[in-house]
Design a protein around this motif. Structure first.
Motif, PDB file in Angstrom:
ATOM      1  N   GLU A   1       0.886  -1.188   0.052  1.00  9.29           N
ATOM      2  CA  GLU A   1      -0.054   0.124  -0.109  1.00  9.29           C
ATOM      3  C   GLU A   1       0.783   1.337   0.089  1.00  9.29           C
ATOM      4  O   GLU A   1       1.491   1.416   0.841  1.00  9.29           O
ATOM      5  CB  GLU A   1      -1.025  -0.017   1.231  1.00  9.29           C
ATOM      6  CG  GLU A   1      -1.712   1.176   1.395  1.00  9.29           C
ATOM      7  CD  GLU A   1      -2.999   1.187   2.338  1.00  9.29           C
ATOM      8  OE1 GLU A   1      -3.689   2.154   2.396  1.00  9.29           O
ATOM      9  OE2 GLU A   1      -2.804   0.075   3.197  1.00  9.29           O
TER      10      GLU A   1
ATOM     11  N   ARG B   1       0.663   5.409  -0.920  1.00  5.75           N
ATOM     12  CA  ARG B   1      -0.167   6.720  -0.974  1.00  5.75           C
ATOM     13  C   ARG B   1       0.446   7.811  -1.240  1.00  5.75           C
ATOM     14  O   ARG B   1       1.796   8.047  -0.675  1.00  5.75           O
ATOM     15  CB  ARG B   1      -1.096   6.911   0.035  1.00  5.75           C
ATOM     16  CG  ARG B   1      -2.126   5.827   0.401  1.00  5.75           C
ATOM     17  CD  ARG B   1      -3.055   6.182   1.525  1.00  5.75           C
ATOM     18  NE  ARG B   1      -3.913   4.924   1.876  1.00  5.75           N
ATOM     19  CZ  ARG B   1      -4.939   5.034   2.737  1.00  5.75           C
ATOM     20  NH1 ARG B   1      -5.278   6.068   3.097  1.00  5.75           N
ATOM     21  NH2 ARG B   1      -5.512   3.991   2.975  1.00  5.75           N
TER      22      ARG B   1
ATOM     23  N   SER C   1       0.652  12.070  -1.487  1.00  9.79           N
ATOM     24  CA  SER C   1       0.458  13.328  -0.286  1.00  9.79           C
ATOM     25  C   SER C   1       0.669  14.570  -1.012  1.00  9.79           C
ATOM     26  O   SER C   1       1.409  14.721  -2.226  1.00  9.79           O
ATOM     27  CB  SER C   1       1.150  13.134   0.993  1.00  9.79           C
ATOM     28  OG  SER C   1       2.446  13.714   0.778  1.00  9.79           O
TER      29      SER C   1
ATOM     30  N   LEU D   1       5.789  10.316  -0.242  1.00  7.87           N
ATOM     31  CA  LEU D   1       5.142   9.156  -0.412  1.00  7.87           C
ATOM     32  C   LEU D   1       4.932   8.621   0.990  1.00  7.87           C
ATOM     33  O   LEU D   1       5.759   8.601   2.047  1.00  7.87           O
ATOM     34  CB  LEU D   1       5.911   7.917  -1.134  1.00  7.87           C
ATOM     35  CG  LEU D   1       6.140   8.330  -2.703  1.00  7.87           C
ATOM     36  CD1 LEU D   1       7.066   7.219  -3.210  1.00  7.87           C
ATOM     37  CD2 LEU D   1       4.931   8.669  -3.587  1.00  7.87           C
ATOM     38  N   TYR D   2       3.546   7.807   1.066  1.00  9.64           N
ATOM     39  CA  TYR D   2       3.618   7.046   2.471  1.00  9.64           C
ATOM     40  C   TYR D   2       3.127   5.554   2.081  1.00  9.64           C
ATOM     41  O   TYR D   2       2.495   5.147   1.106  1.00  9.64           O
ATOM     42  CB  TYR D   2       2.173   7.804   3.395  1.00  9.64           C
ATOM     43  CG  TYR D   2       2.848   9.092   3.900  1.00  9.64           C
ATOM     44  CD1 TYR D   2       3.341   9.121   4.962  1.00  9.64           C
ATOM     45  CD2 TYR D   2       2.310  10.235   3.071  1.00  9.64           C
ATOM     46  CE1 TYR D   2       3.520  10.487   5.695  1.00  9.64           C
ATOM     47  CE2 TYR D   2       2.821  11.507   3.546  1.00  9.64           C
ATOM     48  CZ  TYR D   2       3.402  11.323   4.881  1.00  9.64           C
ATOM     49  OH  TYR D   2       3.629  12.812   5.499  1.00  9.64           O
TER      50      TYR D   2
END
Length: 310
Positions: A171, A173, A175, A180-181
């Motif tokens: 996963e 994500r 931002s 990036l996360y």
């Protein structure tokens, strides 16, 4: 669902094509570890509770922050947000919500059929950390990976993908904060951080690179012959040595594409030198010149208490 419906409404309404290119909508789910309270937007939607019911607060950018106009049901929020955008187009001299007269806020709330206009608490939560390990539960962490100057090349992305795959991370994500996360298990999160650091990603909020805006420079833009990002990295090291905590904008020319807001220190390209500007933008008056070829003088930019040539 609110975001998807809002996007569909914006795409289908030709009148809204007149909105400025940087007119923005922010949707904040509320209660998250990384809220969007500090992200600028013309129209703001935020989840909230009123009398035990989930509602959406609708607000807009104002000269002194966010003007909350009231709340509505989640099902009605996309249409209300679009209606507010139309009202901004109709009444704002710049077609941006921040320039609407504050005296119009009550009328806008009434026109939109909103309630609780006087009972919305403005949340100004600023997260203390956005890079590195961010604890979520006893078993999971988020890992914030900063991109220097907001840019990741394809080689770095491929190497990062291999690192994350090795840690069973699935996963990722994006931002609004040049980061990036990734979601990781606690037992592997620390290794994700150290591996990402070796790839040149930023894993510490105190890294000076997070406070630098730099345009693409020579090779990426025909308007300058200056290696802006190379110079920015050199200046980041000087910022760390001198303890400079402010913001830096390195621009290859007078357009200032990388940052429109003022910075504590601005370097605006002028031939093979930079104009020095303090507490302003590339359009502000300069107070000296900086020669990047004399990198030994970089520390003087951050130690100077007076406007001097460097």
């Amino acid at each position: 669902p609110v975001a998807a419906e809002l996007e569909a409404l914006l795409a289908s309404d030709q009148a809204l094509e007149a909105l400025p290119a940087k007119f923005g909508f922010v949707l904040d789910g509320g209660g998250g570890r990384l809220p969007l309270t500090d992200l600028a937007a013309d129209v703001r939607l935020a989840a909230c509770y009123r009398d035990g019911r989930a509602r959406v607060a609708l607000g807009m950018a104002a000269m002194d922050g966010v003007a909350w106009l009231g709340t509505t049901d989640a099902a009605d929020a996309p249409a209300k947000a679009v209606q507010l955008a139309r009202l901004v187009l109709q009444y704002s001299p710049t077609r941006r919500s921040a320039t609407l007269p504050s005296t119009m806020q009550t009328a806008l709330s009434a026109a939109l059929g909103l309630t609780d206009s006087n009972a919305i608490a403005t949340r100004v939560i600023a997260p203390s950390e956005r890079c590195g390990l961010i604890a979520l539960t006893d078993q999971t962490c988020a890992v914030g990976l900063g991109a220097p100057f907001g840019r990741l090349d394809s080689e770095t992305l491929m190497r990062l993908a291999a690192v994350l795959a090795a840690h069973d991370v699935c996963e990722i994500r994006l931002s609004p904060w040049r980061r990036l996360y990734v979601a990781a298990r606690r037992e592997t999160a620390a290794q994700c951080v150290s591996d990402a650091a070796r790839l040149g990603l930023i894993v510490d909020d105190s890294d000076p690179l997070m406070r630098i805006d730099a345009c693409s420079g020579v090779g990426g833009c025909p308007s300058t012959g200056l290696a802006t990002r190379q110079h920015a990295r050199m200046l980041a090291a000087a910022m760390a040595r001198t303890g400079f905590k402010g913001s830096l904008h390195v621009s290859g020319c007078a357009k200032g594409c990388a940052r429109s807001a003022p910075a504590e220190l601005v370097l605006a390209g002028d031939g093979d030198h930079y104009r020095i500007i303090r507490h302003g933008t590339v359009k502000s008056a300069s107070c000296g010149m900086f020669d990047p070829a004399r990198d030994g003088t970089a520390a003087g930019l951050f130690r100077a208490s007076e406007n001097v040539d460097v």
